[in-house]
Design a protein around this motif. Structure first.
Motif, PDB file in Angstrom:
ATOM      1  N   PRO A   1       0.820  -1.103  -0.072  1.00 51.27           N
ATOM      2  CA  PRO A   1      -0.012   0.023   0.037  1.00 51.27           C
ATOM      3  C   PRO A   1       0.886   1.318  -0.147  1.00 51.27           C
ATOM      4  O   PRO A   1       1.845   1.098   0.593  1.00 51.27           O
ATOM      5  CB  PRO A   1      -0.906  -0.222   1.223  1.00 51.27           C
ATOM      6  N   LEU A   2       0.294   2.178  -0.687  1.00 51.89           N
ATOM      7  CA  LEU A   2       1.040   3.449  -0.632  1.00 51.89           C
ATOM      8  C   LEU A   2       0.303   4.570  -0.002  1.00 51.89           C
ATOM      9  O   LEU A   2      -0.775   5.415  -0.757  1.00 51.89           O
ATOM     10  CB  LEU A   2       1.197   3.999  -2.169  1.00 51.89           C
ATOM     11  N   ASP A   3       0.357   4.681   1.337  1.00 52.82           N
ATOM     12  CA  ASP A   3      -0.434   5.758   2.022  1.00 52.82           C
ATOM     13  C   ASP A   3       0.421   6.883   2.134  1.00 52.82           C
ATOM     14  O   ASP A   3       1.462   6.883   1.744  1.00 52.82           O
ATOM     15  CB  ASP A   3      -0.928   5.011   3.282  1.00 52.82           C
TER      16      ASP A   3
ATOM     17  N   PHE B   1      10.672   5.367   1.733  1.00 53.23           N
ATOM     18  CA  PHE B   1      11.590   4.321   1.187  1.00 53.23           C
ATOM     19  C   PHE B   1      13.082   4.592   1.451  1.00 53.23           C
ATOM     20  O   PHE B   1      13.361   5.812   1.349  1.00 53.23           O
ATOM     21  CB  PHE B   1      11.216   4.279  -0.394  1.00 53.23           C
ATOM     22  N   SER B   2      13.880   3.722   1.720  1.00 49.10           N
ATOM     23  CA  SER B   2      15.457   3.938   1.813  1.00 49.10           C
ATOM     24  C   SER B   2      15.930   2.593   1.312  1.00 49.10           C
ATOM     25  O   SER B   2      15.305   1.573   1.081  1.00 49.10           O
ATOM     26  CB  SER B   2      15.529   4.252   3.063  1.00 49.10           C
ATOM     27  N   THR B   3      17.160   3.030   0.728  1.00 50.47           N
ATOM     28  CA  THR B   3      18.201   1.906   0.220  1.00 50.47           C
ATOM     29  C   THR B   3      19.047   1.411   1.577  1.00 50.47           C
ATOM     30  O   THR B   3      19.433   2.079   2.313  1.00 50.47           O
ATOM     31  CB  THR B   3      18.947   2.279  -0.813  1.00 50.47           C
TER      32      THR B   3
ATOM     33  N   THR C   1       5.177   2.064   5.770  1.00 50.22           N
ATOM     34  CA  THR C   1       4.040   2.472   5.536  1.00 50.22           C
ATOM     35  C   THR C   1       3.183   2.711   7.108  1.00 50.22           C
ATOM     36  O   THR C   1       3.796   2.189   8.157  1.00 50.22           O
ATOM     37  CB  THR C   1       2.947   1.754   4.948  1.00 50.22           C
ATOM     38  N   GLU C   2       2.103   3.276   7.228  1.00 49.26           N
ATOM     39  CA  GLU C   2       1.332   3.259   8.596  1.00 49.26           C
ATOM     40  C   GLU C   2       1.297   2.113   9.256  1.00 49.26           C
ATOM     41  O   GLU C   2       1.282   1.862  10.441  1.00 49.26           O
ATOM     42  CB  GLU C   2       0.039   4.108   8.446  1.00 49.26           C
TER      43      GLU C   2
END
Length: 119
Positions: free
Chosen positions: A91-93, A98-100, A109-110
């Motif tokens: 899900p993209l809330d 995002f990290s590498t 995400t939540e």
């Protein structure tokens, strides 16, 4: 699509044809602690973006999801099970981060934390 989602999509595109291992840790309700940990493997064939125009009353369904398509398995304590519908949704809330980490990535995400690494 925000810049972090775009970077994550680009990373996923570069992983097509590879096997990904995903560790998904779900947050306890209202807490930062991880209450459930799942391990998934998927041979990534493609990715898609699903958008929902309807909002759910309880915000259970996300407005956007990145869907990873391919053959995969959920690795359990007792046995492995096939990945439903040969896909895995992230899900993209509004809290998406995002990290590498070397050749792997972390997604927050939540409701969950994901660690994806190619093998």
């Amino acid at each position: 699509m925000n810049q972090m989602v775009e970077r994550f999509s680009e990373w996923l595109e570069a992983q097509k044809g590879k096997k990904l291992f995903i560790k998904k840790g779900e947050h306890s309700t209202g807490m930062e602690n991880i209450s459930d940990l799942d391990t998934i493997s998927i041979s990534l064939e493609s990715i898609s973006l699903r958008q929902s125009k309807q909002s759910s009353l309880d915000d259970y369904l996300p407005h956007q999801e990145l869907i990873l398509h391919g053959n995969g398995e959920i690795h359990g304590n007792e046995k492995d099970s096939p990945l439903p519908n040969q896909s895995f949704e992230i899900p993209l809330d509004e809290t998406f981060r995002f990290s590498t980490e070397g050749n792997a990535v972390n997604v927050h995400t939540e409701k969950a934390v994901y660690h994806l690494s190619p093998h």
